[in-house]
Scaffold this active site. Structure first.
Site, PDB file in Angstrom:
ATOM      1  N   LYS A  15       1.186  -0.971   0.026  1.00 54.58           N
ATOM      2  CA  LYS A  15       0.283  -0.082   0.107  1.00 54.58           C
ATOM      3  C   LYS A  15       0.477   1.199   0.056  1.00 54.58           C
ATOM      4  O   LYS A  15       0.760   2.237  -0.818  1.00 54.58           O
ATOM      5  CB  LYS A  15      -0.776   0.420   1.402  1.00 54.58           C
ATOM      6  CG  LYS A  15      -2.212  -1.231   0.595  1.00 54.58           C
ATOM      7  CD  LYS A  15      -3.131  -1.245   2.645  1.00 54.58           C
ATOM      8  CE  LYS A  15      -1.829  -0.921   4.471  1.00 54.58           C
ATOM      9  NZ  LYS A  15      -1.191  -2.476   4.117  1.00 54.58           N
ATOM     10  N   ARG A  88      -8.913   0.943   8.727  1.00 50.12           N
ATOM     11  CA  ARG A  88      -9.157  -0.187   8.824  1.00 50.12           C
ATOM     12  C   ARG A  88      -9.762  -1.489  10.022  1.00 50.12           C
ATOM     13  O   ARG A  88      -9.761  -2.601  10.189  1.00 50.12           O
ATOM     14  CB  ARG A  88      -7.685  -0.225  10.343  1.00 50.12           C
ATOM     15  CG  ARG A  88      -6.556  -1.138   9.412  1.00 50.12           C
ATOM     16  CD  ARG A  88      -5.429  -1.006   9.673  1.00 50.12           C
ATOM     17  NE  ARG A  88      -4.317  -1.302   9.603  1.00 50.12           N
ATOM     18  CZ  ARG A  88      -3.141  -1.185   9.271  1.00 50.12           C
ATOM     19  NH1 ARG A  88      -3.212   0.670   9.123  1.00 50.12           N
ATOM     20  NH2 ARG A  88      -1.588  -1.476   9.399  1.00 50.12           N
ATOM     21  N   ARG A 123      12.359  -5.756   5.723  1.00 48.39           N
ATOM     22  CA  ARG A 123      12.100  -4.652   5.213  1.00 48.39           C
ATOM     23  C   ARG A 123      12.962  -3.382   5.823  1.00 48.39           C
ATOM     24  O   ARG A 123      13.190  -3.513   7.125  1.00 48.39           O
ATOM     25  CB  ARG A 123      10.666  -4.049   5.639  1.00 48.39           C
ATOM     26  CG  ARG A 123      10.270  -2.898   5.206  1.00 48.39           C
ATOM     27  CD  ARG A 123       8.840  -3.215   4.868  1.00 48.39           C
ATOM     28  NE  ARG A 123       8.117  -3.072   5.760  1.00 48.39           N
ATOM     29  CZ  ARG A 123       6.481  -2.418   6.013  1.00 48.39           C
ATOM     30  NH1 ARG A 123       5.986  -2.798   4.834  1.00 48.39           N
ATOM     31  NH2 ARG A 123       5.823  -2.533   6.989  1.00 48.39           N
ATOM     32  N   ARG A 156      11.892  -0.824  10.717  1.00 47.63           N
ATOM     33  CA  ARG A 156      10.964  -0.824  11.968  1.00 47.63           C
ATOM     34  C   ARG A 156       9.938  -1.590  13.247  1.00 47.63           C
ATOM     35  O   ARG A 156      10.735  -2.381  13.044  1.00 47.63           O
ATOM     36  CB  ARG A 156       9.174  -0.751  11.407  1.00 47.63           C
ATOM     37  CG  ARG A 156       8.940   1.461  10.953  1.00 47.63           C
ATOM     38  CD  ARG A 156       7.521   1.205   9.865  1.00 47.63           C
ATOM     39  NE  ARG A 156       6.627   0.257  10.212  1.00 47.63           N
ATOM     40  CZ  ARG A 156       5.419   0.393   9.596  1.00 47.63           C
ATOM     41  NH1 ARG A 156       5.418   0.692   8.390  1.00 47.63           N
ATOM     42  NH2 ARG A 156       4.774  -0.579  10.038  1.00 47.63           N
ATOM     43  N   ARG A 167       0.063  -8.457  14.176  1.00 42.59           N
ATOM     44  CA  ARG A 167      -0.377  -7.475  12.854  1.00 42.59           C
ATOM     45  C   ARG A 167      -1.304  -8.444  11.418  1.00 42.59           C
ATOM     46  O   ARG A 167      -1.941  -7.453  11.035  1.00 42.59           O
ATOM     47  CB  ARG A 167       0.609  -6.370  11.952  1.00 42.59           C
ATOM     48  CG  ARG A 167       1.154  -5.541  13.312  1.00 42.59           C
ATOM     49  CD  ARG A 167       2.872  -5.084  12.874  1.00 42.59           C
ATOM     50  NE  ARG A 167       2.279  -4.276  11.402  1.00 42.59           N
ATOM     51  CZ  ARG A 167       3.276  -3.818  10.913  1.00 42.59           C
ATOM     52  NH1 ARG A 167       4.321  -4.086  11.179  1.00 42.59           N
ATOM     53  NH2 ARG A 167       3.266  -2.854   9.448  1.00 42.59           N
TER      54      ARG A 167
HETATM   55  P1  AMP Z   1       1.254   0.855   9.282  1.00 45.81           P
HETATM   56  O1  AMP Z   1       1.959   1.709   8.833  1.00 45.81           O
HETATM   57  O2  AMP Z   1       0.180   1.034   8.370  1.00 45.81           O
HETATM   58  O3  AMP Z   1       1.379  -0.664   9.095  1.00 45.81           O
HETATM   59  O4  AMP Z   1       0.907   1.101  11.281  1.00 45.81           O
HETATM   60  C1  AMP Z   1       1.347   0.758  11.517  1.00 45.81           C
HETATM   61  C2  AMP Z   1       0.657   0.481  13.074  1.00 45.81           C
HETATM   62  O5  AMP Z   1       0.477   1.511  13.418  1.00 45.81           O
HETATM   63  C3  AMP Z   1      -0.589  -0.629  13.203  1.00 45.81           C
HETATM   64  O6  AMP Z   1       0.286  -1.510  13.324  1.00 45.81           O
HETATM   65  C4  AMP Z   1      -1.511   0.126  14.058  1.00 45.81           C
HETATM   66  O7  AMP Z   1      -1.105   0.135  15.138  1.00 45.81           O
HETATM   67  C5  AMP Z   1      -1.589   1.830  13.814  1.00 45.81           C
HETATM   68  N1  AMP Z   1      -2.438   1.757  13.138  1.00 45.81           N
HETATM   69  C6  AMP Z   1      -2.148   2.262  11.673  1.00 45.81           C
HETATM   70  N2  AMP Z   1      -3.348   3.062  10.724  1.00 45.81           N
HETATM   71  C7  AMP Z   1      -4.359   2.640  11.550  1.00 45.81           C
HETATM   72  C8  AMP Z   1      -5.888   2.909  11.726  1.00 45.81           C
HETATM   73  N3  AMP Z   1      -6.033   3.224  10.621  1.00 45.81           N
HETATM   74  N4  AMP Z   1      -6.556   1.796  12.825  1.00 45.81           N
HETATM   75  C9  AMP Z   1      -6.241   1.163  14.166  1.00 45.81           C
HETATM   76  N5  AMP Z   1      -4.354   2.114  14.408  1.00 45.81           N
HETATM   77  C10 AMP Z   1      -3.708   1.860  13.601  1.00 45.81           C
END
Ligand code: AMP
Length: 210
Positions: A15, A88, A123, A156, A167
């Site tokens: 994404k 999400r 990554r 990360r 996740r």
């Molecule tokens: P990402 O970079 O999109 O993989 O997001 C990293 C982390 O941020 C996720 O594992 C969640 O803990 C949190 N997060 C990101 N977007 C959301 C969302 N829309 N709702 C809830 N938690 C989020």
């Protein structure tokens, strides 16, 4: 042109990578809730302090915390947006709909869990410019240095296998129901998230009519 777009899919499906290219092609902003939350954590804001423990554990940050930052950000955008990592949960999608945010297309990038785990655990991310590399498939020219901005690359903290599995569990339990949600609204376009980046990007352009 479709300009109010959601990128949906599990962590590691591409994404963020595709959003970075699409934002250039389409000239609309890339809005990543993951990036916004990481920024809040690094600045030590009230939101960051509340979000950190969920993120470290690979759990979703509660809806009321995330909805607030997205609403503020979308209110600024008049020309469209690429939403990456939001919504999400069904409650977040309902919130977006209730806020009157019209969506033109939802692009679902999907791949199986084994492919996603190997991608994410290899990554390397650049905290300065957001570029992403991979220990095996996309090495930076200089070890641990970003090709784009010369920032130092990191893994990360939530990209280790234990947290990645959590996740993915969160994705399957809480985010996957959005596939049916947007299918019912006639907005869902499916793209293979397991193929290579160029092929995936061509497929996304094709479903968006670009
Ligand atoms: P990402 O970079 O999109 O993989 O997001 C990293 C982390 O941020 C996720 O594992 C969640 O803990 C949190 N997060 C990101 N977007 C959301 C969302 N829309 N709702 C809830 N938690 C989020």
């Amino acid at each position: 042109m479709k300009s109010r777009i959601i990128l949906l899919g599990p962590p590691g499906a591409g994404k963020g990578t595709h959003a970075k290219s699409l934002t250039v092609t389409m000239q609309i902003p890339h809005i990543s809730t993951g990036d916004m939350l990481r920024d809040a954590v690094s600045r030590g804001t009230k939101l960051g302090i509340s979000a950190q423990e969920y993120m470290q554990a690979g759990k979703l940050v509660p809806d009321h915390l995330v909805n607030g930052i997205v609403a503020e950000r979308l209110a600024e955008e008049k020309k469209g947006f690429l939403l990456d990592g939001y919504p999400r949960t069904v409650a977040q999608a309902d919130y977006l709909e209730a806020a009157g945010e019209k969506i033109d297309a939802v692009v679902l990038l999907d791949a199986d869990d084994d492919c996603l785990i190997s991608r994410i655990t290899g990554r390397l991310s650049c905290p300065s410019c957001g570029a992403v590399f991979h220990k095996k498939n996309k090495l930076p020219k200089k070890d641990d240095i970003c090709d784009s901005c010369s920032g130092e690359l990191i893994q990360r903290p939530d990209d280790n296998e234990t947290v990645v599995r959590q996740r993915l569990n969160a994705y399957h339990a809480q985010t996957q129901p959005l596939i049916a949600y947007y299918e019912e609204r006639g907005l869902l376009c499916r793209v293979d998230g397991a193929c290579d980046v160029e092929e995936g990007f061509e497929a996304i352009k094709s479903v968006l009519g670009l």
